[in-house]
Design a protein around this motif. Structure first.
Motif, mmCIF file in Angstrom:
data_model
loop_
_atom_site.group_PDB
_atom_site.id
_atom_site.type_symbol
_atom_site.label_atom_id
_atom_site.label_comp_id
_atom_site.label_asym_id
_atom_site.label_seq_id
_atom_site.Cartn_x
_atom_site.Cartn_y
_atom_site.Cartn_z
ATOM 1 N N VAL A 1 0.835 -1.202 0.000
ATOM 2 C CA VAL A 1 0.000 0.000 0.000
ATOM 3 C C VAL A 1 0.870 1.252 0.000
ATOM 4 O O VAL A 1 0.583 2.227 -0.700
ATOM 5 C CB VAL A 1 -0.949 -0.004 1.224
ATOM 6 C CG1 VAL A 1 -1.652 1.336 1.384
ATOM 7 C CG2 VAL A 1 -1.959 -1.127 1.105
ATOM 8 N N PHE A 2 1.958 1.236 0.765
ATOM 9 C CA PHE A 2 2.822 2.411 0.888
ATOM 10 C C PHE A 2 3.968 2.431 -0.114
ATOM 11 O O PHE A 2 4.750 3.371 -0.135
ATOM 12 C CB PHE A 2 3.378 2.506 2.306
ATOM 13 C CG PHE A 2 2.359 2.944 3.310
ATOM 14 C CD1 PHE A 2 2.043 4.286 3.451
ATOM 15 C CD2 PHE A 2 1.699 2.025 4.100
ATOM 16 C CE1 PHE A 2 1.101 4.698 4.371
ATOM 17 C CE2 PHE A 2 0.760 2.424 5.023
ATOM 18 C CZ PHE A 2 0.452 3.765 5.158
ATOM 19 N N GLY A 3 4.114 1.394 -0.930
ATOM 20 C CA GLY A 3 5.174 1.352 -1.929
ATOM 21 C C GLY A 3 6.544 1.027 -1.369
ATOM 22 O O GLY A 3 7.551 1.225 -2.033
ATOM 23 N N SER A 4 6.589 0.554 -0.146
ATOM 24 C CA SER A 4 7.873 0.192 0.447
ATOM 25 C C SER A 4 8.051 -1.322 0.377
ATOM 26 O O SER A 4 7.194 -2.028 -0.139
ATOM 27 C CB SER A 4 7.945 0.667 1.902
ATOM 28 O OG SER A 4 6.972 0.001 2.685
ATOM 29 N N GLY A 5 9.158 -1.810 0.892
ATOM 30 C CA GLY A 5 9.388 -3.245 0.889
ATOM 31 C C GLY A 5 10.758 -3.570 1.451
ATOM 32 O O GLY A 5 11.580 -2.688 1.704
ATOM 33 N N ASP A 6 11.000 -4.849 1.644
ATOM 34 C CA ASP A 6 12.292 -5.331 2.103
ATOM 35 C C ASP A 6 13.114 -5.704 0.877
ATOM 36 O O ASP A 6 12.699 -6.545 0.084
ATOM 37 C CB ASP A 6 12.143 -6.558 3.001
ATOM 38 C CG ASP A 6 11.378 -6.261 4.288
ATOM 39 O OD1 ASP A 6 11.330 -5.088 4.687
ATOM 40 O OD2 ASP A 6 10.842 -7.205 4.889
ATOM 41 N N LEU B 1 17.725 -4.827 3.443
ATOM 42 C CA LEU B 1 17.417 -3.423 3.680
ATOM 43 C C LEU B 1 15.935 -3.396 4.035
ATOM 44 O O LEU B 1 15.076 -3.532 3.169
ATOM 45 C CB LEU B 1 17.694 -2.576 2.432
ATOM 46 C CG LEU B 1 19.141 -2.267 2.078
ATOM 47 C CD1 LEU B 1 19.914 -3.499 1.706
ATOM 48 C CD2 LEU B 1 19.194 -1.259 0.967
ATOM 49 N N ARG B 2 15.631 -3.273 5.310
ATOM 50 C CA ARG B 2 14.274 -3.451 5.808
ATOM 51 C C ARG B 2 13.380 -2.234 5.547
ATOM 52 O O ARG B 2 13.732 -1.113 5.878
ATOM 53 C CB ARG B 2 14.294 -3.747 7.294
ATOM 54 C CG ARG B 2 15.063 -4.994 7.623
ATOM 55 C CD ARG B 2 14.488 -5.734 8.802
ATOM 56 N NE ARG B 2 15.267 -6.921 9.068
ATOM 57 C CZ ARG B 2 15.077 -8.093 8.493
ATOM 58 N NH1 ARG B 2 14.112 -8.229 7.618
ATOM 59 N NH2 ARG B 2 15.828 -9.130 8.791
ATOM 60 N N ASP B 3 12.222 -2.514 4.960
ATOM 61 C CA ASP B 3 11.127 -1.554 4.803
ATOM 62 C C ASP B 3 11.564 -0.225 4.180
ATOM 63 O O ASP B 3 11.214 0.832 4.667
ATOM 64 C CB ASP B 3 10.455 -1.319 6.161
ATOM 65 C CG ASP B 3 9.055 -0.759 6.001
ATOM 66 O OD1 ASP B 3 8.458 -0.927 4.923
ATOM 67 O OD2 ASP B 3 8.548 -0.143 6.958
ATOM 68 N N VAL B 4 12.323 -0.304 3.093
ATOM 69 C CA VAL B 4 12.769 0.935 2.437
ATOM 70 C C VAL B 4 11.666 1.481 1.538
ATOM 71 O O VAL B 4 10.938 0.731 0.904
ATOM 72 C CB VAL B 4 14.066 0.728 1.615
ATOM 73 C CG1 VAL B 4 15.220 0.414 2.515
ATOM 74 C CG2 VAL B 4 13.907 -0.323 0.565
ATOM 75 N N PRO B 5 11.528 2.809 1.481
ATOM 76 C CA PRO B 5 10.560 3.408 0.564
ATOM 77 C C PRO B 5 10.983 3.151 -0.887
ATOM 78 O O PRO B 5 12.174 3.047 -1.181
ATOM 79 C CB PRO B 5 10.625 4.895 0.889
ATOM 80 C CG PRO B 5 11.303 4.993 2.211
ATOM 81 C CD PRO B 5 12.170 3.796 2.338
ATOM 82 N N ALA B 6 10.026 3.053 -1.778
ATOM 83 C CA ALA B 6 10.269 2.846 -3.215
ATOM 84 C C ALA B 6 11.200 1.657 -3.450
ATOM 85 O O ALA B 6 12.220 1.767 -4.127
ATOM 86 C CB ALA B 6 10.817 4.106 -3.858
ATOM 87 N N ALA B 7 10.831 0.515 -2.901
ATOM 88 C CA ALA B 7 11.679 -0.678 -2.956
ATOM 89 C C ALA B 7 11.946 -1.136 -4.384
ATOM 90 O O ALA B 7 13.056 -1.579 -4.700
ATOM 91 C CB ALA B 7 11.036 -1.806 -2.152
ATOM 92 N N ASP B 8 10.970 -1.022 -5.263
ATOM 93 C CA ASP B 8 11.177 -1.429 -6.656
ATOM 94 C C ASP B 8 12.214 -0.537 -7.347
ATOM 95 O O ASP B 8 13.035 -1.021 -8.129
ATOM 96 C CB ASP B 8 9.854 -1.391 -7.431
ATOM 97 C CG ASP B 8 8.868 -2.437 -6.924
ATOM 98 O OD1 ASP B 8 9.319 -3.509 -6.483
ATOM 99 O OD2 ASP B 8 7.655 -2.164 -6.964
ATOM 100 N N LEU B 9 12.188 0.741 -7.054
ATOM 101 C CA LEU B 9 13.169 1.665 -7.614
ATOM 102 C C LEU B 9 14.572 1.361 -7.072
ATOM 103 O O LEU B 9 15.552 1.418 -7.809
ATOM 104 C CB LEU B 9 12.767 3.104 -7.297
ATOM 105 C CG LEU B 9 13.651 4.213 -7.855
ATOM 106 C CD1 LEU B 9 13.682 4.156 -9.378
ATOM 107 C CD2 LEU B 9 13.142 5.560 -7.383
ATOM 108 N N VAL B 10 14.657 1.036 -5.789
ATOM 109 C CA VAL B 10 15.947 0.671 -5.188
ATOM 110 C C VAL B 10 16.492 -0.587 -5.858
ATOM 111 O O VAL B 10 17.678 -0.662 -6.187
ATOM 112 C CB VAL B 10 15.800 0.468 -3.658
ATOM 113 C CG1 VAL B 10 17.066 -0.115 -3.053
ATOM 114 C CG2 VAL B 10 15.454 1.782 -2.975
#
Length: 171
Positions: free
Chosen positions: A114-119, A132-141
């Motif tokens: 929902v927030f666009g974050s992820g591990d 890298l736990r719960d970083v914003p924009a995980a797909d971009l990272v």
């Protein structure tokens, strides 16, 4: 004579998603509100002081400590490596070079989606992958890490090829 290496530059500085501070901040608001409401209404002076002491202890446990834990974890992605820093009193620093190669996986639970974050899980071939736990924009990272790894591996391969094609030094 070899060419000077390009200077390392910071691509991104990341922390876990700020959503992690929602419940501690809600607890802070409730504690301050309850303390303001009840302070002065208690019959004895020492009871009012005890109320302030309990409120300060709850704020320390429920807001300050989670805030320090959140502030103590950060990730820096540069053009050459990933730097993970954890801890506030005892600092742990871990570095992963892009040129070594790794596998990058993104895992998201429902709330993270929902927030666009992820591990972001970085598997380097060691026993335990780096996360890298719960970083914003995980797909971009993930995409940025793939690009950086590919660029660094190409650069290392070019250096090796150039060194292999050089005639041996005769002294």
């Amino acid at each position: 004579m070899s060419e000077p290496a390009a200077p390392e530059s910071v691509v991104a500085r990341l922390r876990p998603h700020g959503r992690a501070l929602f419940w501690p901040t809600a607890a802070l608001v409730l504690i301050v509100g309850a303390t303001a409401y009840f302070f002065g209404q208690l019959p004895d002076y020492w009871e009012n002081l005890a109320l302030l002491g309990v409120a300060a202890l709850l704020i320390l446990l429920l807001w300050v400590i989670p805030l320090l834990l959140w502030l103590g974890r950060n990730y820096t992605i540069t053009t050459r490596r990933i730097i993970l820093r954890n801890g506030f009193v005892v600092r742990v620093r871990q570095e992963l070079l892009h040129s070594r190669g790794y596998d990058v996986t993104v895992r998201k639970n429902g709330l993270q989606s929902v927030f666009g974050s992820g591990d972001v899980q970085v598997n380097t071939g060691l026993e335990h992958p780096v996360v890298l736990r719960d970083v914003p924009a995980a797909d971009l990272v993930q995409a940025a890490l793939h690009d950086l790894m590919e660029a660094n591996q190409s650069m290392v391969a070019a250096h090796r090829q150039r060194d292999a094609s050089r005639p041996p030094d005769e002294t």
